[in-house]
Design an enzyme around this catalytic site. Structure first.
Site, PDB file in Angstrom:
ATOM      1  N   LYS A 156     -15.291   4.666   4.933  1.00  0.00           N
ATOM      2  CA  LYS A 156     -14.101   4.455   5.752  1.00  0.00           C
ATOM      3  C   LYS A 156     -14.134   5.411   6.939  1.00  0.00           C
ATOM      4  CE  LYS A 156     -10.240   2.912   4.547  1.00  0.00           C
ATOM      5  NZ  LYS A 156      -8.849   2.727   4.135  1.00  0.00           N
ATOM      6  N   GLU A 199       0.851  -1.196   0.000  1.00  0.00           N
ATOM      7  CA  GLU A 199       0.000   0.000   0.000  1.00  0.00           C
ATOM      8  C   GLU A 199       0.878   1.235   0.000  1.00  0.00           C
ATOM      9  OE1 GLU A 199      -2.990   0.594   3.017  1.00  0.00           O
ATOM     10  OE2 GLU A 199      -3.388  -1.551   3.187  1.00  0.00           O
ATOM     11  N   GLU A 208     -13.579   5.672  -0.960  1.00  0.00           N
ATOM     12  CA  GLU A 208     -14.483   4.789  -0.206  1.00  0.00           C
ATOM     13  C   GLU A 208     -15.213   5.600   0.864  1.00  0.00           C
ATOM     14  OE1 GLU A 208     -12.443   0.889   0.750  1.00  0.00           O
ATOM     15  OE2 GLU A 208     -10.781   1.972  -0.173  1.00  0.00           O
ATOM     16  N   GLU A 238      -9.014   9.630   4.662  1.00  0.00           N
ATOM     17  CA  GLU A 238      -9.225   8.188   4.533  1.00  0.00           C
ATOM     18  C   GLU A 238     -10.240   7.841   3.445  1.00  0.00           C
ATOM     19  OE1 GLU A 238      -7.878   5.382   6.089  1.00  0.00           O
ATOM     20  OE2 GLU A 238      -6.330   6.819   6.633  1.00  0.00           O
TER      21      GLU A 238
END
Length: 456
Positions: A320, A263, A317, A326
């Protein structure tokens, strides 16, 4: 502000044919903590349209793995942290998990590795189970004769390091070394696996913006930093972070274990106190990283070890938890639109001569159009007839006796015609499709002695 890092990104996302390919590799994390994402089938089509042929997911979701079947997209799957204690305590649990979550899909779905847990050390209650869970999962893979095809590892966060600056002083936290780091690394070494590492220069920059140059964090031109321990010069924070991990590996006697960055990314939006979170910085980071990988060079401490990196993430997203950043690491919005307003084309870079062993670094911006050998011959012939007829492609070189008549195959002739049409139309998006009979490649096609024009 429109930022153009995606053309470069797409040119290389599927450039590399093996985890340890000589030129490095880039994949993308496909996270799904959201309630507005497209169906897995649509996501697979999106991935294919962008030439993305390697992804990492955070579970073994049935719908995702089914959608990936026969797509030629390789995937790293995960055994979630909450299952570590069961996998560690019972070999039968590990066996059943492999049968249900791996063997039900493999090999149609190309599962190439299992991440056993994720950033396990962040929650100390899971740490004691990690190595036993990894060993049991590997034992199951051996039992079912899958261990050569599917590797195991466990992504660690950089918080597992006690020291990371300067890079040469990199070391693991002392309380982790004997109970878990050394036995885990021994298993990785024994199984020829790699240490998975999640590395985010953004976090280091945001916390130390008064000390770290933004250009140094974003792969831009900067004065660099000299490691006082080795004398090596670092031009990017990313390289420094990875070398801190290599130094930590050497310090515990596992210099030979390779590293994969599972990541890394940069948010396009953040809260007011999240210094550096912006669209332009996210584009600069990802664009710089992609170019960095494209060079095929390693880090200062490991110059001959190409970088293997998974960008985070495919989508923004919306569910999250945590700060705004985030929810804003995505390359794409849930409606499949690009987070950055830039043009990019369908690119797939598998060499057309069928040699997947080594894909050399390509020249940015040079693209060709070739036939898709997987479509029916009738469809290919129809597309060829259109290209040479209404399409106005220059098909004289593929006539009998001309320079590109040999090899005398429908696939080779169609490739020449499709490329002529594509170059004639200035390589515009959509001019290399022919109803799915063609795709873009980033290396010069090789058919006998025939040279394909680039239309510069």
């Amino acid at each position: 502000m429109a930022v153009s890092f995606l053309p470069c990104l797409i040119l290389i996302l599927s450039l590399f044919s093996a985890i340890d390919a000589h030129s490095g590799m880039i994949g993308v994390n496909y996270g799904r903590i959201a309630n507005n994402l497209p169906s897995p089938e649509k996501v697979v089509n999106l991935l294919k349209s962008q030439g993305i042929n390697r992804i990492k997911i955070f579970d073994t979701d049935k719908n995702v793995l089914t959608a990936l079947a026969n797509s030629r997209i390789k995937v790293i799957v995960a055994l979630p942290n909450e299952l570590l204690s069961s996998a560690a305590s019972h070999q039968s649990f590990a066996d059943n998990w492999i049968k249900t979550h791996i063997m039900s899909y493999f090999p149609a779905t190309e599962i190439e590795a299992i991440a056993v847990g994720n950033e396990v050390f962040v929650d100390p209650k899971n740490t004691p189970y990690l190595v036993s869970a990894m060993k049991n999962i590997h034992t199951s893979l051996v039992k079912y004769n899958l261990d050569k095809a599917i590797k195991i590892s466990s992504p660690i966060a950089l918080s597992a390091l006690a020291n990371s600056y300067p890079p040469s002083s990199g070391s693991f936290k002392p309380d982790l070394i004997e109970p878990v780091i050394k036995p885990m690394l021994a298993l990785l070494q024994q199984t020829s696996s790699f240490l998975m590492v999640n590395a985010y220069p953004f976090f280091a920059y945001a916390a130390n913006a008064d000390k770290i140059s933004l250009d140094y964090a974003l792969f831009k031109q900067n004065a660099g930093n000299i490691d006082s321990g080795t004398g090596l010069k670092y031009n990017s924070l990313f390289d420094a972070q990875i070398d801190a991990v290599y130094a930590a590996l050497s310090a515990v006697g596992f210099k030979g274990v390779k590293v994969m960055v599972t990541e890394t990314g940069w948010p396009s939006i953040g809260d007011e106190n999240e210094i550096g979170a912006s669209e332009s910085n996210a584009a600069a980071y990802n664009g710089g990283l992609v170019k960095r990988v494209l060079t095929g060079k390693g880090t200062p401490l490991r110059p001959k070890e190409p970088l293997n990196v998974y960008l985070f993430a495919l989508f923004n997203e919306n569910q999250k938890p945590g700060p705004t950043s985030e929810r804003n690491y995505g390359l794409f919005y849930p409606n499949e639109g690009k987070v950055y307003d830039v043009p990019f084309s369908r690119v797939r870079s598998t060499p057309v001569n069928g040699n997947r062993d080594h894909v050399p670094v390509t020249h940015e911006g040079h693209t060709w159009c070739v036939s898709n050998g997987e479509v029916a011959k009738e469809k290919l012939q129809e597309a060829l007839d259109y290209a040479c007829g209404e399409g106005g492609a220059d098909c004289r070189p593929i006539q009998p006796g001309a320079t590109c008549y040999h090899p005398e195959s429908l696939e080779a002739h169609a490739s020449y015609a499709f490329n002529s049409y594509y170059q004639k139309n200035s390589r515009r998006v959509g001019t290399c499709f022919f109803g799915g009979a063609a795709h873009v490649v980033t290396q010069p096609p090789r058919y006998g002695k025939c040279e394909f024009p680039t239309g510069h």
